[in-house]
Motif scaffolding. Structure first.
Motif, PDB file in Angstrom:
ATOM      1  N   VAL A 249       0.557 -14.292  15.276  1.00 51.99           N
ATOM      2  CA  VAL A 249       0.267 -13.946  13.876  1.00 51.99           C
ATOM      3  C   VAL A 249      -0.357 -12.560  13.789  1.00 51.99           C
ATOM      4  CG1 VAL A 249      -1.187 -14.521  11.889  1.00 51.99           C
ATOM      5  CG2 VAL A 249       0.088 -16.319  13.068  1.00 51.99           C
ATOM      6  N   PHE A 250      -1.323 -12.284  14.646  1.00 49.40           N
ATOM      7  CA  PHE A 250      -2.023 -11.001  14.589  1.00 49.40           C
ATOM      8  C   PHE A 250      -1.082  -9.828  14.857  1.00 49.40           C
ATOM      9  CE2 PHE A 250      -6.499 -12.754  15.776  1.00 49.40           C
ATOM     10  CZ  PHE A 250      -6.489 -13.506  14.617  1.00 49.40           C
ATOM     11  N   GLU A 251      -0.073 -10.063  15.660  1.00 50.70           N
ATOM     12  CA  GLU A 251       0.831  -8.978  16.028  1.00 50.70           C
ATOM     13  C   GLU A 251       1.980  -8.806  15.031  1.00 50.70           C
ATOM     14  OE1 GLU A 251       2.261  -5.894  18.748  1.00 50.70           O
ATOM     15  OE2 GLU A 251       0.352  -6.772  18.164  1.00 50.70           O
ATOM     16  N   THR A 252       2.440  -9.918  14.441  1.00 52.37           N
ATOM     17  CA  THR A 252       3.701  -9.844  13.692  1.00 52.37           C
ATOM     18  C   THR A 252       3.636 -10.256  12.225  1.00 52.37           C
ATOM     19  OG1 THR A 252       4.353 -12.116  14.269  1.00 52.37           O
ATOM     20  CG2 THR A 252       4.938 -10.361  15.827  1.00 52.37           C
ATOM     21  N   ALA A 253       2.665 -11.096  11.850  1.00 49.29           N
ATOM     22  CA  ALA A 253       2.710 -11.656  10.486  1.00 49.29           C
ATOM     23  C   ALA A 253       1.310 -11.954   9.968  1.00 49.29           C
ATOM     24  CB  ALA A 253       3.559 -12.930  10.474  1.00 49.29           C
ATOM     25  N   GLY A 254       0.424 -11.002  10.140  1.00 44.05           N
ATOM     26  CA  GLY A 254      -0.983 -11.284   9.897  1.00 44.05           C
ATOM     27  C   GLY A 254      -1.499 -11.074   8.497  1.00 44.05           C
ATOM     28  N   THR A 255      -0.729 -10.458   7.607  1.00 42.47           N
ATOM     29  CA  THR A 255      -1.230 -10.220   6.258  1.00 42.47           C
ATOM     30  C   THR A 255      -0.828 -11.367   5.338  1.00 42.47           C
ATOM     31  OG1 THR A 255       0.713  -8.945   5.603  1.00 42.47           O
ATOM     32  CG2 THR A 255      -1.139  -7.737   6.559  1.00 42.47           C
ATOM     33  N   THR A 256      -1.608 -11.586   4.297  1.00 41.26           N
ATOM     34  CA  THR A 256      -1.339 -12.683   3.367  1.00 41.26           C
ATOM     35  C   THR A 256      -0.499 -12.251   2.177  1.00 41.26           C
ATOM     36  OG1 THR A 256      -3.423 -12.283   2.209  1.00 41.26           O
ATOM     37  CG2 THR A 256      -3.465 -13.877   3.991  1.00 41.26           C
ATOM     38  N   GLY A 257      -0.030 -11.016   2.185  1.00 40.25           N
ATOM     39  CA  GLY A 257       0.805 -10.520   1.102  1.00 40.25           C
ATOM     40  C   GLY A 257       0.620  -9.035   0.908  1.00 40.25           C
ATOM     41  N   PRO A 258       1.321  -8.445  -0.063  1.00 36.68           N
ATOM     42  CA  PRO A 258       1.150  -7.016  -0.342  1.00 36.68           C
ATOM     43  C   PRO A 258      -0.294  -6.686  -0.701  1.00 36.68           C
ATOM     44  CG  PRO A 258       3.090  -7.893  -1.462  1.00 36.68           C
ATOM     45  CD  PRO A 258       2.343  -9.072  -0.920  1.00 36.68           C
ATOM     46  N   ALA A 259      -0.751  -5.532  -0.259  1.00 33.15           N
ATOM     47  CA  ALA A 259      -2.146  -5.145  -0.482  1.00 33.15           C
ATOM     48  C   ALA A 259      -2.514  -5.154  -1.956  1.00 33.15           C
ATOM     49  CB  ALA A 259      -2.407  -3.765   0.128  1.00 33.15           C
ATOM     50  N   GLU A 260      -1.552  -4.796  -2.815  1.00 32.26           N
ATOM     51  CA  GLU A 260      -1.857  -4.724  -4.245  1.00 32.26           C
ATOM     52  C   GLU A 260      -2.046  -6.097  -4.882  1.00 32.26           C
ATOM     53  OE1 GLU A 260       2.672  -4.085  -3.777  1.00 32.26           O
ATOM     54  OE2 GLU A 260       0.808  -3.497  -2.756  1.00 32.26           O
ATOM     55  N   ASP A 261      -1.670  -7.162  -4.156  1.00 31.46           N
ATOM     56  CA  ASP A 261      -1.844  -8.521  -4.675  1.00 31.46           C
ATOM     57  C   ASP A 261      -3.163  -9.152  -4.253  1.00 31.46           C
ATOM     58  OD1 ASP A 261       0.636  -8.309  -5.818  1.00 31.46           O
ATOM     59  OD2 ASP A 261       1.676  -9.457  -4.267  1.00 31.46           O
ATOM     60  N   MET A 262      -3.911  -8.479  -3.394  1.00 34.95           N
ATOM     61  CA  MET A 262      -5.150  -9.054  -2.878  1.00 34.95           C
ATOM     62  C   MET A 262      -6.300  -8.910  -3.884  1.00 34.95           C
ATOM     63  SD  MET A 262      -4.224 -10.235   0.059  1.00 34.95           S
ATOM     64  CE  MET A 262      -2.605 -10.484  -0.658  1.00 34.95           C
ATOM     65  N   ASN A 263      -7.068  -9.978  -4.029  1.00 35.38           N
ATOM     66  CA  ASN A 263      -8.321  -9.973  -4.795  1.00 35.38           C
ATOM     67  C   ASN A 263      -8.136  -9.652  -6.275  1.00 35.38           C
ATOM     68  OD1 ASN A 263      -9.368 -10.296  -2.177  1.00 35.38           O
ATOM     69  ND2 ASN A 263      -9.876  -8.124  -1.987  1.00 35.38           N
ATOM     70  N   VAL A 264      -6.893  -9.734  -6.787  1.00 39.29           N
ATOM     71  CA  VAL A 264      -6.662  -9.345  -8.182  1.00 39.29           C
ATOM     72  C   VAL A 264      -7.311 -10.318  -9.157  1.00 39.29           C
ATOM     73  CG1 VAL A 264      -4.535  -8.116  -7.670  1.00 39.29           C
ATOM     74  CG2 VAL A 264      -4.431 -10.557  -8.241  1.00 39.29           C
ATOM     75  N   ASP A 265      -7.562 -11.547  -8.707  1.00 34.33           N
ATOM     76  CA  ASP A 265      -8.154 -12.540  -9.594  1.00 34.33           C
ATOM     77  C   ASP A 265      -9.669 -12.407  -9.695  1.00 34.33           C
ATOM     78  OD1 ASP A 265      -5.721 -14.276 -10.227  1.00 34.33           O
ATOM     79  OD2 ASP A 265      -5.675 -14.184  -8.039  1.00 34.33           O
ATOM     80  N   TRP A 266     -10.241 -11.524  -8.890  1.00 36.82           N
ATOM     81  CA  TRP A 266     -11.670 -11.212  -8.985  1.00 36.82           C
ATOM     82  C   TRP A 266     -11.859  -9.746  -8.571  1.00 36.82           C
ATOM     83  CZ3 TRP A 266     -16.229 -13.552  -5.697  1.00 36.82           C
ATOM     84  CH2 TRP A 266     -17.448 -13.217  -6.313  1.00 36.82           C
ATOM     85  N   PRO A 267     -11.631  -8.835  -9.481  1.00 41.26           N
ATOM     86  CA  PRO A 267     -11.721  -7.401  -9.152  1.00 41.26           C
ATOM     87  C   PRO A 267     -13.085  -6.967  -8.633  1.00 41.26           C
ATOM     88  CG  PRO A 267     -10.591  -7.721 -11.238  1.00 41.26           C
ATOM     89  CD  PRO A 267     -11.167  -9.050 -10.857  1.00 41.26           C
TER      90      PRO A 267
END
Length: 283
Positions: A249-267
């Protein structure tokens, strides 16, 4: 505000203890009325929470324990994930309105490696039971995993076992920050907007190499890094090795989505960086 006033947390260990603490802060502030902790140990103390030593083999006990609870948060570890099914059935019978499955530490939707299919199956189970769910995509617990030799990382003692190049980007989030985010969402987002919603959070998007370099700089400690080739990682992953799963996971698929989608529900989230969280973790 969500309108939910009564909460239960199943599992009071690695992550659960932090979520319990944050919910109790909400209770002290008058935002919620009750926090119940379902625990397998009578030795734990949870302040102003109502602790119940749980018997997962007893539907009657579980239903009684969950009576009057509106939101059930599961933070059960890998070896206890199967308890989510009897919990869900009891929760449905008890009138629980929202179930938070133990999807933390990753983003399992649409993935087929390691634990991801298992976690997806429990979300499907909640649909079959007819119990609304909300899930949180957090990424690995950055304040904890780098201090756990069983996962190949022991930065406190100066060692790390890294799969592949170590340059893959990963969405790490510290447990105290995860707990703050979960408590905030469950007490502020309208109840009608919570079912079947995946909330994505991220403390810091950084590679394992970046964490190690930052830790060395912050502490003055040299980390002895062992590199594991990806063909070895894949071979171990095929055997069901969890450390290999993390390396993959750390090498190939470690992010939970596009950076712009992170934390948008609590700016105003403002989480810690990985190194900040490691330095703050005194355990």
């Amino acid at each position: 505000m969500s309108g939910y006033k009564t909460f239960a947390v199943a599992g009071a260990g690695t992550l659960g203890k932090f979520i319990i603490s944050e919910l109790l802060k909400e209770k002290a502030a008058g935002k919620i009325d009750k926090v119940v902790v379902l625990t397998r140990s009578a030795d734990n103390s949870f302040g102003d929470a109502e602790a119940l030593v749980v018997d997962y083999s007893s539907p009657e006990f579980l239903q009684s324990a969950l009576k009057g609870v509106e939101v059930l948060v599961c933070t059960l570890g890998t070896t206890a994930l199967a308890f989510q099914e009897p919990l869900a059935e009891a929760a449905k019978a008890a009138g629980v309105k929202l179930f938070i499955p133990s999807d933390f530490a990753g983003y399992p939707v649409g993935k087929s490696e390691g634990l991801y299919p298992i976690k997806n199956s429990y979300r499907d189970m909640l649909d079959r039971v007819g119990l609304p769910w909300t899930t949180f995509a957090t990424g690995p617990f950055g304040d904890w995993i780098f201090y756990e030799p069983m996962f190949g990382y022991d930065l406190k003692n100066g060692t790390a076992e890294v799969g592949g190049t170590g340059d893959g980007l990963v969405s790490f989030t510290a447990r105290p920050d995860i707990a703050r985010f979960v408590a905030h969402i469950l007490t502020t987002v309208p109840a009608s907007e919570l079912p079947r919603k995946i909330f994505q959070m991220e403390g810091e998007r950084i590679s394992v190499n970046g964490v190690i370099t930052g830790y060395e700089k912050a502490t003055g400690k040299k980390i002895d890094v062992t590199r594991v080739p990806m063909d070895v990682v894949h071979a171990n992953l095929a055997k069901g090795d969890f450390k290999a799963f993390l390396q993959f996971v750390f090498e190939t698929a470690g992010t939970t989505g596009p950076a712009e989608d992170m934390n948008v529900d609590w700016p105003d989230f403002h989480p810690m960086s990985v190194v900040e969280s490691l330095l703050a973790n005194k355990d």
